[in-house]
Design a protein around this motif. Structure first.
Motif, PDB file in Angstrom:
ATOM      1  N   ARG A 277     -44.355  48.088  -2.202  1.00 14.90           N
ATOM      2  CA  ARG A 277     -45.290  49.192  -1.941  1.00 14.90           C
ATOM      3  C   ARG A 277     -46.264  48.886  -0.829  1.00 14.90           C
ATOM      4  O   ARG A 277     -46.662  49.777  -0.085  1.00 14.90           O
ATOM      5  CB  ARG A 277     -46.085  49.512  -3.209  1.00 14.90           C
ATOM      6  N   HIS A 278     -46.693  47.652  -0.709  1.00 15.18           N
ATOM      7  CA  HIS A 278     -47.745  47.313   0.242  1.00 15.18           C
ATOM      8  C   HIS A 278     -47.235  46.538   1.447  1.00 15.18           C
ATOM      9  O   HIS A 278     -48.030  46.088   2.253  1.00 15.18           O
ATOM     10  CB  HIS A 278     -48.843  46.517  -0.456  1.00 15.18           C
ATOM     11  N   GLY A 279     -45.956  46.370   1.542  1.00 17.72           N
ATOM     12  CA  GLY A 279     -45.404  45.672   2.690  1.00 17.72           C
ATOM     13  C   GLY A 279     -45.470  44.176   2.489  1.00 17.72           C
ATOM     14  O   GLY A 279     -46.326  43.657   1.791  1.00 17.72           O
TER      15      GLY A 279
ATOM     16  N   ARG B 156     -44.683  41.504  -8.935  1.00 17.95           N
ATOM     17  CA  ARG B 156     -44.812  40.947  -7.576  1.00 17.95           C
ATOM     18  C   ARG B 156     -43.866  41.652  -6.599  1.00 17.95           C
ATOM     19  O   ARG B 156     -44.250  41.993  -5.480  1.00 17.95           O
ATOM     20  CB  ARG B 156     -44.509  39.450  -7.627  1.00 17.95           C
ATOM     21  N   GLN B 157     -42.632  41.885  -7.048  1.00 14.12           N
ATOM     22  CA  GLN B 157     -41.665  42.568  -6.177  1.00 14.12           C
ATOM     23  C   GLN B 157     -42.113  43.989  -5.877  1.00 14.12           C
ATOM     24  O   GLN B 157     -42.025  44.447  -4.735  1.00 14.12           O
ATOM     25  CB  GLN B 157     -40.281  42.587  -6.839  1.00 14.12           C
TER      26      GLN B 157
ATOM     27  N   PRO C 209     -52.314  39.328  -5.321  1.00 15.62           N
ATOM     28  CA  PRO C 209     -52.829  40.674  -5.604  1.00 15.62           C
ATOM     29  C   PRO C 209     -53.242  40.815  -7.072  1.00 15.62           C
ATOM     30  O   PRO C 209     -52.683  40.155  -7.954  1.00 15.62           O
ATOM     31  CB  PRO C 209     -51.649  41.586  -5.284  1.00 15.62           C
ATOM     32  N   ASP C 210     -54.213  41.700  -7.336  1.00 14.73           N
ATOM     33  CA  ASP C 210     -54.754  41.850  -8.690  1.00 14.73           C
ATOM     34  C   ASP C 210     -53.719  42.190  -9.749  1.00 14.73           C
ATOM     35  O   ASP C 210     -53.736  41.590 -10.827  1.00 14.73           O
ATOM     36  CB  ASP C 210     -55.874  42.892  -8.689  1.00 14.73           C
ATOM     37  N   PRO C 211     -52.793  43.147  -9.522  1.00 15.85           N
ATOM     38  CA  PRO C 211     -51.816  43.435 -10.573  1.00 15.85           C
ATOM     39  C   PRO C 211     -50.932  42.233 -10.897  1.00 15.85           C
ATOM     40  O   PRO C 211     -50.599  41.985 -12.061  1.00 15.85           O
ATOM     41  CB  PRO C 211     -50.972  44.572  -9.997  1.00 15.85           C
ATOM     42  N   VAL C 212     -50.583  41.464  -9.887  1.00 14.45           N
ATOM     43  CA  VAL C 212     -49.744  40.279 -10.107  1.00 14.45           C
ATOM     44  C   VAL C 212     -50.544  39.221 -10.858  1.00 14.45           C
ATOM     45  O   VAL C 212     -50.034  38.572 -11.776  1.00 14.45           O
ATOM     46  CB  VAL C 212     -49.213  39.731  -8.765  1.00 14.45           C
ATOM     47  N   ARG C 213     -51.816  39.068 -10.488  1.00 17.88           N
ATOM     48  CA  ARG C 213     -52.666  38.096 -11.175  1.00 17.88           C
ATOM     49  C   ARG C 213     -52.821  38.467 -12.647  1.00 17.88           C
ATOM     50  O   ARG C 213     -52.748  37.606 -13.525  1.00 17.88           O
ATOM     51  CB  ARG C 213     -54.037  38.024 -10.512  1.00 17.88           C
TER      52      ARG C 213
END
Length: 171
Positions: A124-126, A118-119, A58-62
């Motif tokens: 939030r997104h399952g 990441r957690q 996902p973008d925030p994790v990246r």
């Protein structure tokens, strides 16, 4: 060039339907486009896109991971400079060592930020998970219990609609 011609070239055929010749696809194909005077050169793609087997990060994790890599790279460079300054006996050695310690703390924080991001994203997104057999059995029992309760309620409602027919006594 038209979209159809691009698709044909991507699949290894020239405009005229002949296979391309030459390594790297640089051999001219006779005549070029209809009505054109310039020779057209074949095109072979460098790679073929394949669908990803896993979902991308996902973008925030990246973004957090990129930040962490940059901070770690700067910290490693700082540590190397501190080491070289120490070997050379430079006055910059002490400030660089202190900066290296601070950089280590910041790099640790950046790595923890990746993990936390990441957690949070997963929460939030399952997240795709496979429940254990115990969880499956508990869920199965709960569903069976609810099914029985609904059947009993339907039965009571049906008896009530019939006006109490079928009951031995009325309350």
């Amino acid at each position: 060039m038209t979209g159809t011609a691009e698709r044909r070239e991507a699949h290894g055929k020239s405009e005229a339907g002949r296979p391309r010749t030459g390594w790297g696809g640089t051999a001219p194909q006779g005549g070029g486009e209809p009505g054109g005077d310039e020779p057209r050169y074949g095109h072979r793609p460098l790679w073929v896109e394949e669908p990803a087997r896993r979902h991308p990060v996902p973008d925030p994790v990246r973004a957090a991971a990129v930040r962490a890599v940059l901070v770690i790279a700067v910290t490693l460079i700082q540590a190397m400079v501190a080491f070289l300054c120490t070997l050379a006996g430079s006055w910059l050695a002490f400030p660089m060592v202190m900066g290296g310690v601070a950089g280590t703390v910041v790099a640790t924080w950046a790595v923890v930020d990746v993990w936390v991001t990441r957690q949070v994203w997963n929460q939030r997104h399952g997240v795709v998970s496979e429940p254990s057999s115990t969880a499956r059995a508990l869920r199965r029992e709960r569903r069976a219990r609810r099914r029985q309760e609904r059947a009993a309620l339907r039965e009571q409602e049906r008896i009530r609609r019939r006006g109490g027919a079928g009951q031995l006594s009325h309350p």
